[in-house]
Design an enzyme around this catalytic site. Structure first.
Site, PDB file in Angstrom:
ATOM      1  N   HIS A  62     -68.262 -28.606   2.230  1.00 45.76           N
ATOM      2  CA  HIS A  62     -67.576 -27.518   2.936  1.00 45.76           C
ATOM      3  C   HIS A  62     -68.582 -26.553   3.560  1.00 45.76           C
ATOM      4  CE1 HIS A  62     -63.970 -28.811   0.728  1.00 45.76           C
ATOM      5  NE2 HIS A  62     -63.281 -28.111   1.607  1.00 45.76           N
ATOM      6  N   ALA A  93     -50.278 -26.187  -3.015  1.00 45.67           N
ATOM      7  CA  ALA A  93     -51.039 -27.366  -2.589  1.00 45.67           C
ATOM      8  C   ALA A  93     -52.501 -26.968  -2.480  1.00 45.67           C
ATOM      9  CB  ALA A  93     -50.530 -27.889  -1.243  1.00 45.67           C
ATOM     10  N   THR A 151     -59.276 -29.625  -3.510  1.00 45.88           N
ATOM     11  CA  THR A 151     -58.914 -30.990  -3.101  1.00 45.88           C
ATOM     12  C   THR A 151     -59.726 -32.032  -3.876  1.00 45.88           C
ATOM     13  OG1 THR A 151     -58.427 -30.151  -0.915  1.00 45.88           O
ATOM     14  CG2 THR A 151     -58.704 -32.531  -1.105  1.00 45.88           C
ATOM     15  N   THR A 191     -56.165 -11.320   7.325  1.00 48.40           N
ATOM     16  CA  THR A 191     -57.442 -11.030   7.987  1.00 48.40           C
ATOM     17  C   THR A 191     -58.440 -12.187   7.841  1.00 48.40           C
ATOM     18  OG1 THR A 191     -58.076  -9.901   5.955  1.00 48.40           O
ATOM     19  CG2 THR A 191     -57.301  -8.508   7.754  1.00 48.40           C
ATOM     20  N   ARG A 228     -59.897 -16.392   7.550  1.00 54.65           N
ATOM     21  CA  ARG A 228     -59.965 -17.560   8.444  1.00 54.65           C
ATOM     22  C   ARG A 228     -58.609 -18.252   8.532  1.00 54.65           C
ATOM     23  NH1 ARG A 228     -65.229 -17.650   6.210  1.00 54.65           N
ATOM     24  NH2 ARG A 228     -64.285 -18.213   4.238  1.00 54.65           N
ATOM     25  N   MET A 229     -57.996 -18.520   7.367  1.00 54.61           N
ATOM     26  CA  MET A 229     -56.701 -19.201   7.371  1.00 54.61           C
ATOM     27  C   MET A 229     -55.598 -18.264   7.844  1.00 54.61           C
ATOM     28  SD  MET A 229     -56.865 -22.339   6.754  1.00 54.61           S
ATOM     29  CE  MET A 229     -55.097 -22.468   6.722  1.00 54.61           C
ATOM     30  N   GLY A 251     -53.457 -12.405   3.128  1.00 49.65           N
ATOM     31  CA  GLY A 251     -54.773 -12.867   3.575  1.00 49.65           C
ATOM     32  C   GLY A 251     -54.828 -13.005   5.079  1.00 49.65           C
ATOM     33  N   LYS A 256     -67.662 -20.908   1.586  1.00 53.84           N
ATOM     34  CA  LYS A 256     -66.688 -21.232   0.529  1.00 53.84           C
ATOM     35  C   LYS A 256     -67.194 -20.718  -0.819  1.00 53.84           C
ATOM     36  CE  LYS A 256     -63.807 -24.954  -1.291  1.00 53.84           C
ATOM     37  NZ  LYS A 256     -62.594 -24.128  -1.222  1.00 53.84           N
ATOM     38  N   GLY A 300     -51.746 -21.401  -1.126  1.00 44.57           N
ATOM     39  CA  GLY A 300     -52.808 -22.332  -0.740  1.00 44.57           C
ATOM     40  C   GLY A 300     -54.161 -21.977  -1.333  1.00 44.57           C
ATOM     41  N   THR A 301     -54.228 -20.809  -1.980  1.00 44.83           N
ATOM     42  CA  THR A 301     -55.500 -20.364  -2.565  1.00 44.83           C
ATOM     43  C   THR A 301     -55.995 -21.378  -3.595  1.00 44.83           C
ATOM     44  OG1 THR A 301     -54.732 -18.092  -2.300  1.00 44.83           O
ATOM     45  CG2 THR A 301     -56.567 -18.439  -3.828  1.00 44.83           C
TER      46      THR A 301
HETATM   47  N1  LIG Z   1     -54.732 -25.308   0.391  1.00 38.05           N
HETATM   48  C1  LIG Z   1     -55.358 -25.541   1.548  1.00 38.05           C
HETATM   49  O1  LIG Z   1     -54.993 -26.437   2.344  1.00 38.05           O
HETATM   50  C2  LIG Z   1     -56.525 -24.659   1.907  1.00 38.05           C
HETATM   51  C3  LIG Z   1     -57.184 -24.801   3.147  1.00 38.05           C
HETATM   52  C4  LIG Z   1     -58.180 -23.892   3.479  1.00 38.05           C
HETATM   53  C5  LIG Z   1     -58.528 -22.881   2.590  1.00 38.05           C
HETATM   54  N2  LIG Z   1     -57.878 -22.793   1.394  1.00 38.05           N
HETATM   55  C6  LIG Z   1     -58.165 -21.709   0.443  1.00 38.05           C
HETATM   56  O2  LIG Z   1     -57.570 -20.520   0.963  1.00 38.05           O
HETATM   57  C7  LIG Z   1     -58.301 -19.384   0.472  1.00 38.05           C
HETATM   58  C8  LIG Z   1     -58.679 -18.490   1.647  1.00 38.05           C
HETATM   59  O3  LIG Z   1     -59.573 -19.199   2.501  1.00 38.05           O
HETATM   60  P1  LIG Z   1     -60.162 -18.518   3.824  1.00 38.05           P
HETATM   61  O4  LIG Z   1     -61.191 -19.475   4.336  1.00 38.05           O
HETATM   62  O5  LIG Z   1     -59.061 -18.066   4.725  1.00 38.05           O
HETATM   63  O6  LIG Z   1     -60.880 -17.221   3.177  1.00 38.05           O
HETATM   64  P2  LIG Z   1     -61.353 -15.866   3.890  1.00 38.05           P
HETATM   65  O7  LIG Z   1     -61.599 -16.079   5.342  1.00 38.05           O
HETATM   66  O8  LIG Z   1     -62.469 -15.343   3.046  1.00 38.05           O
HETATM   67  O9  LIG Z   1     -60.068 -14.889   3.746  1.00 38.05           O
HETATM   68  C9  LIG Z   1     -59.689 -14.385   2.498  1.00 38.05           C
HETATM   69  C10 LIG Z   1     -58.497 -13.454   2.671  1.00 38.05           C
HETATM   70  O10 LIG Z   1     -58.106 -13.010   1.367  1.00 38.05           O
HETATM   71  C11 LIG Z   1     -58.101 -11.580   1.340  1.00 38.05           C
HETATM   72  N3  LIG Z   1     -58.516 -11.139   0.002  1.00 38.05           N
HETATM   73  C12 LIG Z   1     -59.756 -11.147  -0.523  1.00 38.05           C
HETATM   74  N4  LIG Z   1     -59.739 -10.661  -1.781  1.00 38.05           N
HETATM   75  C13 LIG Z   1     -58.457 -10.320  -2.042  1.00 38.05           C
HETATM   76  C14 LIG Z   1     -57.783  -9.746  -3.156  1.00 38.05           C
HETATM   77  N5  LIG Z   1     -58.434  -9.433  -4.294  1.00 38.05           N
HETATM   78  N6  LIG Z   1     -56.444  -9.536  -3.078  1.00 38.05           N
HETATM   79  C15 LIG Z   1     -55.753  -9.859  -1.957  1.00 38.05           C
HETATM   80  N7  LIG Z   1     -56.330 -10.395  -0.858  1.00 38.05           N
HETATM   81  C16 LIG Z   1     -57.668 -10.624  -0.902  1.00 38.05           C
HETATM   82  C17 LIG Z   1     -59.073 -11.151   2.415  1.00 38.05           C
HETATM   83  O11 LIG Z   1     -58.728  -9.833   2.831  1.00 38.05           O
HETATM   84  P3  LIG Z   1     -59.851  -8.795   3.372  1.00 38.05           P
HETATM   85  O12 LIG Z   1     -60.213  -9.265   4.759  1.00 38.05           O
HETATM   86  O13 LIG Z   1     -59.143  -7.471   3.375  1.00 38.05           O
HETATM   87  O14 LIG Z   1     -61.016  -8.879   2.409  1.00 38.05           O
HETATM   88  C18 LIG Z   1     -58.793 -12.200   3.501  1.00 38.05           C
HETATM   89  O15 LIG Z   1     -57.647 -11.842   4.239  1.00 38.05           O
HETATM   90  C19 LIG Z   1     -59.476 -19.968  -0.327  1.00 38.05           C
HETATM   91  O16 LIG Z   1     -59.127 -20.029  -1.693  1.00 38.05           O
HETATM   92  C20 LIG Z   1     -59.629 -21.378   0.245  1.00 38.05           C
HETATM   93  O17 LIG Z   1     -60.242 -22.287  -0.643  1.00 38.05           O
HETATM   94  C21 LIG Z   1     -56.887 -23.661   1.036  1.00 38.05           C
END
Ligand SMILES: NC(=O)c1ccc[n+]([C@@H]2O[C@H](COP(=O)([O-])OP(=O)(O)OC[C@H]3O[C@@H](n4cnc5c(N)ncnc54)[C@H](OP(=O)(O)O)[C@@H]3O)[C@@H](O)[C@H]2O)c1
Length: 247
Positions: A136, A102, A147, A14, A16-17, A12, A140, A78-79
């Site tokens: 959020h 987590a 959480t 590319t 935000r995280m 992931g 999202k 973290g997903t």
């Molecule tokens: N645990 C924690 O503390 C915490 C904190 C923040 C966020 N999160 C979670 O982390 C996740 C990502 O958040 P984000 O805000 O970074 O999301 P985001 O900006 O939408 O990024 C999603 C990433 O996942 C990739 N992706 C999408 N579909 C995919 C698939 N089928 N297979 C493999 N990779 C795929 C995307 O790649 P492409 O660019 O190629 O589409 C991108 O790199 C969410 O589930 C969010 O709830 C958890």
């Protein structure tokens, strides 16, 4: 002799995280061994890493679990928004490799979770109504947040009940009066809010509120990298923030 730096890959990268993780890994003294977005060679990346950090989407969990278990690569996940089936696949992978999960990598949120459990244990359901509220950013895709669900589990654990049996998700329409012992959970979305969570305990005469506002996603990225460093060399099993933080 010093141990070789940990090689970390990002699933992931590319996103935000993922972008923040790419900055946080070298700052923590580890090697950024590579990263992939939706497309990319997961097997090749897994072979080049000791641990991967995964912030992608729930739909990717099945494939990631199989490849990482086969490669013997540690998995920091973290997903959020995982289904019960996804959780089973994570547990299956954890029988073969070390997996750290987590729903929130902020130490502060994990302290709030511990306090919510404590309040749940002390404030009886027949005097104090427990409700969880989260807000959020508008992008999202899952609700309620992982959480918020963890907060619900924490309060329920404190009360000695199963969250699923008392959970009341959202309210709309002719809902009737509130059930004693229910734990309500509701979501708001808007703007660029990184993540706000509250657990509210309300009686006829008082209200106690635990609230956490995440102000910058770096708190999650830094926590996930610390989890990766901690996970290195651990035997197969499923680990979490309580193991890392000790509370
Ligand atoms: N645990 C924690 O503390 C915490 C904190 C923040 C966020 N999160 C979670 O982390 C996740 C990502 O958040 P984000 O805000 O970074 O999301 P985001 O900006 O939408 O990024 C999603 C990433 O996942 C990739 N992706 C999408 N579909 C995919 C698939 N089928 N297979 C493999 N990779 C795929 C995307 O790649 P492409 O660019 O190629 O589409 C991108 O790199 C969410 O589930 C969010 O709830 C958890």
């Amino acid at each position: 002799m010093n141990a070789a730096p940990l090689r970390i890959g990002i699933l992931g990268i590319t996103g935000r995280m993922g972008q923040l993780l790419a900055q946080a890994v070298p700052l923590a003294g580890a090697i950024l061994a590579g990263g992939i977005g939706r497309s990319g060679d997961l097997a090749a990346l897994a072979a080049a890493c000791d641990v991967v950090i995964d912030f992608t989407t729930a739909g990717a969990v099945r494939g990631h679990a199989a490849v990482l278990a086969a490669a013997g690569t540690g998995w920091v996940l973290g997903t959020t928004g995982l289904s019960d089936d996804d959780e089973r696949l994570v547990n299956l992978a954890a029988s073969r490799v070390a997996v750290f999960t987590a729903t929130n990598f902020s130490p502060g949120v994990n302290l709030v979770l511990a306090l919510a459990e404590r309040l749940g244990a002390s404030l009886a359901p027949d005097t104090h109504d427990a409700e969880i509220l989260e807000m959020h950013h508008r992008q999202k895709i899952d609700a309620p947040s992982g959480t918020a669900i963890s907060l619900g589990h924490a309060v329920a654990r404190g009360r000695g009940v199963d969250f699923a049996s008392v959970r009341q998700s959202g309210r709309d329409g002719n809902t009737g009066p509130r059930e004693t012992g229910a734990i309500g959970i509701a979501s708001l979305r808007g703007g660029q809010i990184v993540g706000s969570h509250s657990a509210l305990f309300t009686s006829a005469t008082e209200q106690i509120t635990l609230t956490h506002h995440a102000l910058d996603r770096r708190i999650f990225a830094d926590g996930a990298v610390q989890a990766a460093l901690w996970l290195a060399g651990k035997p197969p099993g499923r680990y979490g923030m309580r193991d890392l933080l000790g509370f």
